[in-house]
Design an enzyme around this catalytic site. Structure first.
Site, PDB file in Angstrom:
ATOM      1  N   ASP A 225      -9.989  70.860 -57.916  1.00  0.00           N
ATOM      2  CA  ASP A 225      -9.925  70.957 -59.369  1.00  0.00           C
ATOM      3  C   ASP A 225      -8.460  71.223 -59.707  1.00  0.00           C
ATOM      4  OD1 ASP A 225     -10.351  71.061 -62.056  1.00  0.00           O
ATOM      5  OD2 ASP A 225     -12.057  72.426 -61.974  1.00  0.00           O
TER       6      ASP A 225
HETATM    7  C1  BGC Z   1     -11.503  70.979 -65.173  1.00  0.00           C
HETATM    8  C2  BGC Z   1     -11.955  69.667 -64.552  1.00  0.00           C
HETATM    9  C3  BGC Z   1     -11.099  68.550 -65.105  1.00  0.00           C
HETATM   10  C4  BGC Z   1      -9.648  68.849 -64.792  1.00  0.00           C
HETATM   11  C5  BGC Z   1      -8.675  67.789 -65.281  1.00  0.00           C
HETATM   12  C6  BGC Z   1     -10.015  71.203 -65.023  1.00  0.00           C
HETATM   13  O1  BGC Z   1      -9.587  72.296 -65.762  1.00  0.00           O
HETATM   14  O2  BGC Z   1     -12.215  72.055 -64.610  1.00  0.00           O
HETATM   15  O3  BGC Z   1     -13.303  69.448 -64.815  1.00  0.00           O
HETATM   16  O4  BGC Z   1     -11.509  67.330 -64.590  1.00  0.00           O
HETATM   17  O5  BGC Z   1      -9.284  70.069 -65.407  1.00  0.00           O
HETATM   18  O6  BGC Z   1      -8.584  67.810 -66.659  1.00  0.00           O
END
Ligand code: BGC
Length: 668
Positions: A225
Site C-alpha cells: 500500500d
Molecule cells: C490506499 C490504497 C490506494 C493507495 C493509492 C492508499 O492510501 O489505502 O487503497 O490504492 O493509497 O492511492
C-alpha cells in the site's frame, strides 16, 4: 520473455523494486516500459498524465460507477464483471495499466470509514464478486490489485495499529475473500498498512509467502500500500515485490542489504522477474475500448438498477403511480456518488435531479414538485425547512433523501456514530408529523441506525452510493419500471450498541479482535440479537415461493443442492436465493449458520426456475489450528435455503460420516 532479466544491472534491479514516481514503475533508464498504477475501485481516479510533472496535477474525469459496496448489494457476478469492464475502458482511454482495486476487507464494524469500498461482512460474497470484477478488468488487458491484505478493517491509525487476530479467525473470516478472488489471478495484490499480530503486513513473511504464495498459489506481483513499507530490505526479504510509491531511501536500504549478503541475488531476482512479468503482461495485452462514454454511463445505470435495496414497503406505498409527489432532502438534486479518499471518482456527467427523473417516468399521472433546498448542514436550511413542511402537508407522498457523503465516509477516518446527523434526523421526524406517506431514500456507504424513525416510515429504499447512474435507476425502482432486487451485503444493527465491534479493544498499539469469527450475521444470529435489517435482506414488488429442496449426496462431503423458486406475482422480477449451512453440533464454537452459495435469477410472472448449487468440503469445514487444516467433523448439518439470512424458506438435515480414522477423538 521480451524483457529479459539479463539485460539489467544490479543497480537497475534494485531500483525496479520500488516505484519511479507515485504511480509509475521504474524504467531502467529506458530499457523497460513503465507500468502505470492508478485508483480504483469505484471508477478510475487518475492524475492526468499530461500534468504528472507539473506543480499542480489535474485529475481526469471518468465514469463514477456504483461503489463496491453497492456492487455487492446486486449479489450478481455479471454486474461485478460489467462494472470492471466499464472501468477498464476508462483505463484504456487514459493509458492506465493497473487499477488499484478491488478491496475485499471484511466489514467488521459499521464504523469503518472505507466500508463503501468493500464488498461485505461475508467472505464468500466478497470473494465471489471480487473474482468476477478482476476477470472483468483483466479480460480487457487491465490488471487488478486485490487489496488490502490483510485484516485492515478500520481506518483509525491504520498505518500503525496492529490487528491482533487469532489464526482461525484470519483463516475463516479475513482471508477467504482473498483466497477466492485469487482464483482469477489478479496481476497484483496490495498488502495493507497495518501490522498483523505485531508484524507489518509489508514485512510479514507468513502472510506474503506462506499464505499468498504457497497456500493460495498467487503468482503475480505483491505491491505495498502507498507508504506501507518501513524498511525496504525487510519487506523484500519477507516477500514484497514492489514498494510504492517511490521513497528516497528504498534503493539505499536494498543496496546495503545486498552488499552485506543479507538479501541474496536469488531473492532480488525473484522479485525482479515478477515485475518483468507484470510489464510483459501489461504491454502485451490487447486493449480495446468497447463502450462509448455514453454506453459507460448506461452500464452505470444498468448496474445501479440491480443494487438498490427496498428495505421496507408498508401499504404498498411503492411503486409510485400518481398524485402529488414532493421530492426533497439532502441528495435529491445531487446524491453522493461515492465515498471519499483514494476511491473518489471525478465525473463530468451532468447530474440528474430525482424530481425530473420521476416526473419524466410518471407523466401526466402525477404532479412531482420540489421545495427550496434543504441540504443538511446548509445555512439555508432553517429558512427553507418550514416551506418544505408546508408543502409536505399538502402532498400525497413525500420522497425524502437522507444520508452521508464523501466527507463523512472516507479513507483515513472512521465514523464515530452510525446515526444520521441530528439536523436530518430531527427534520425527518417533523416531516413524519405532517405526512404519513413518506418514502425515505438512504444514501450512505454503510449501515445506519434508523431506530428514531423507522417505525413511523412506511417505505425505506437503500440507495447507498450508487454512482452517476443512481438517480435514473432510483427513479426506475421508485416508479416500478424496474422491480427492486438488491439485497444487503451487511447487517443493519438496531444501533451501534448492538454491533459486535463498536469500539477499540486494545490500546495505542493493538486492535484486538475478541469477537473472533462472530462478525456480522455470524454474531447476530449466534447470539440471538434482534437486528434492524438482516444480512441478505431486500424486498421486491413481486413474491416468490420456494419449494422442492433436494439434496443429493455425491460423496460424504460433496452435495448437489437444488430447489424451485417461483415468481407468484404478475410482474417480472429477480430473486437472490441464499444457501446457508449450519453445523448442528461442533467441537469448537461455530457461527449459527454461514453463507455457502447464492444465485441471482430472473423470473417472468408465474415462472418457476430450478436453482442448483454444489457444496463441497469447505462448506462444512472449520479451520482447525492444531490440525493445521480445514476439517470436516462428522455429524449432522442443516442446509438452509432462504430469501435472506433471517427468511429461511426450506431446510433439510444431512449426516456426514467419514472414516473414523480421519476424525479427532472428540466425542460426537
Ligand atoms: C490506499 C490504497 C490506494 C493507495 C493509492 C492508499 O492510501 O489505502 O487503497 O490504492 O493509497 O492511492
Amino acid at each position: 520473455m521480451k524483457y529479459d532479466i539479463g539485460q539489467l544491472t544490479i543497480d537497475e534491479k534494485l531500483k525496479l523494486l520500488s516505484g519511479r514516481t507515485c504511480w509509475q514503475t521504474y524504467d531502467a533508464e529506458g530499457k523497460l516500459p513503465e507500468v502505470f498504477l492508478s485508483d480504483g475501485p469505484n471508477g478510475l481516479r487518475m492524475i492526468d498524465k499530461k500534468t504528472i510533472s507539473a506543480k499542480t496535477q489535474e485529475t481526469i474525469k471518468a465514469t463514477a460507477m456504483p461503489n463496491i459496496s453497492f456492487i455487492a448489494n446486486t449479489w450478481n457476478v455479471d454486474m461485478a464483471y460489467l462494472d470492471a469492464q466499464t472501468i477498464a475502458d476508462d483505463c484504456i482511454e487514459n493509458d492506465a495499466d493497473v487499477l488499484l482495486g478491488p478491496g475485499v476487507n471484511i466489514k467488521r464494524t459499521p464504523l469503518c470509514g472505507r466500508n463503501f469500498e468493500y464488498f461485505s461482512e461475508d467472505p464468500l460474497l466478497a470473494g465471489t464478486l471480487a473474482k468476477a470484477y478482476i476477470e472483468g478488468l483483466q479480460d480487457k488487458g487491465i490488471g487488478a490489485s486485490l487489496k488490502h491484505f490483510c485484516a485492515n478493517n478500520r481506518e483509525y491509525d491504520r498505518l500503525f495499529i496492529s490487528s491482533e487476530v487469532d489464526e482461525r479467525t484470519l483463516r475463516e473470516i479475513y482471508m477467504p475473500a482473498f483466497e477466492i478472488a485469487i482464483q482469477a489471478q489478479p496481476w497484483t495484490i496490495m498488502c495493507s498498512y497495518n501490522p498483523v499480530n505485531g508484524v507489518y503486513a509489508s514485512e510479514n513473511a507468513w502472510l506474503l509467502k506462506d499464505i499468498l504464495r504457497d497456500e493460495f498459489c498467487f503468482n503475480g506481483v505483491i505491491v505495498s500500500d502507498w507508504e506501507a513499507v518501513h524498511q525496504s530490505a525487510r519487506a523484500a526479504k519477507a516477500g514484497l515485490d514492489l514498494e510504492m510509491p517511490n521513497r528516497a531511501k528504498a534503493y539505499e536500504e536494498l543496496k546495503e542489504a545486498y552488499e552485506s549478503g543479507w538479501l541474496t541475488i536469488e531473492e532480488i531476482d525473484t522479485h525482479v522477474q515478477r515485475i518483468l512479468e507484470l510489464i510483459e503482461k501489461s504491454k502485451a495485452a490487447k486493449k480495446e475500448i468497447t463502450f462509448t462514454k455514453e454506453q459507460r454511463h448506461e452500464n452505470a445505470v444498468k448496474i445501479a438498477r440491480e443494487g438498490i435495496v427496498l428495505l421496507k414497503n408498508e401499504d404498498n406505498l411503492l411503486p409510485l403511480k400518481k398524485g402529488n409527489i414532493l421530492v426533497g432532502g439532502a441528495g435529491y438534486e445531487k446524491p453522493p456518488f461515492g465515498g471519499g479518499g483514494s476511491a473518489y471518482v471525478e465525473t463530468d456527467y451532468p447530474v440528474r435531479s430525482l424530481d425530473k427523473e420521476l416526473a419524466e417516468r410518471l407523466g401526466e399521472n402525477a404532479n412531482v414538485f420540489t421545495s427550496p433546498r434543504t441540504y443538511f448542514l446548509h445555512l439555508e436550511f432553517l429558512f427553507n425547512a418550514n416551506k418544505l413542511l408546508e408543502l409536505a402537508s399538502e402532498a400525497d407522498t413525500v420522497v425524502y433523501c437522507v444520508g452521508t457523503n464523501q466527507d463523512i465516509e472516507r479513507e483515513s477516518i472512521d465514523r464515530t456514530h452510525i446515526r444520521l446527523n441530528a439536523t436530518q434526523e430531527n427534520f425527518l421526524l417533523k416531516l413524519l408529523e405532517v405526512n404519513q406517506n413518506v418514502v425515505v431514500v438512504v444514501e450512505t456507504g454503510s449501515a445506519i441506525d434508523m431506530s428514531k424513525w423507522i417505525d413511523r416510515v412506511k417505505s425505506v429504499v437503500y440507495l447507498s452510493y450508487a454512482g452517476e447512474g443512481g438517480q435514473e435507476a432510483l427513479a426506475d425502482v421508485l416508479t416500478g419500471k424496474i422491480c427492486p432486487s438488491g439485497k444487503l451485503n451487511e447487517t443493519f444493527p438496531l444501533s451501534l450498541d448492538d454491533a459486535p465491534v463498536k469500539n477499540y479493544e486494545g490500546n495505542l498499539f493493538v486492535d484486538r479482535y475478541p469477537e473472533g469469527v462472530f462478525v456480522g450475521y455470524r454474531y447476530y444470529d449466534t447470539f440471538n440479537k434482534n437486528v434492524l435489517f438482516p444480512f441478505g435482506h431486500g424486498i421486491s414488488y413481486a413474491q416468490f415461493e420456494y419449494s422442492d429442496l433436494r439434496i443429493q449426496k455425491i460423496t460424504e462431503t460433496d452435495y448437489d443442492v437444488s430447489f424451485d423458486v417461483k415468481n407468484v406475482s404478475s410482474i417480472a422480477a429477480k430473486e437472490v436465493p441464499q444457501i446457508y449451512v449450519r453445523d448442528v453440533f461442533a467441537s469448537v464454537s461455530r457461527p449459527q449458520k454461514e453463507l455457502r452459495a447464492f444465485d441471482k435469477i430472473a423470473l417472468a410472472p408465474g415462472e418457476t426456475k430450478r436453482v442448483s448449487v454444489k457444496l463441497n468440503a469447505r462448506a462444512f469445514a472449520f479451520y482447525s489450528v492444531p490440525l493445521k487444516k480445514w476439517y470436516v467433523e462428522n455429524g449432522m448439518f442443516e442446509i438452509l435455503v432462504g430469501s435472506s439470512s433471517r427468511d429461511i424458506r426450506l431446510r433439510q438435515k444431512i449426516q456426514i460420516e467419514q472414516p473414523k480414522e480421519e476424525q479427532t477423538t472428540f466425542p460426537s
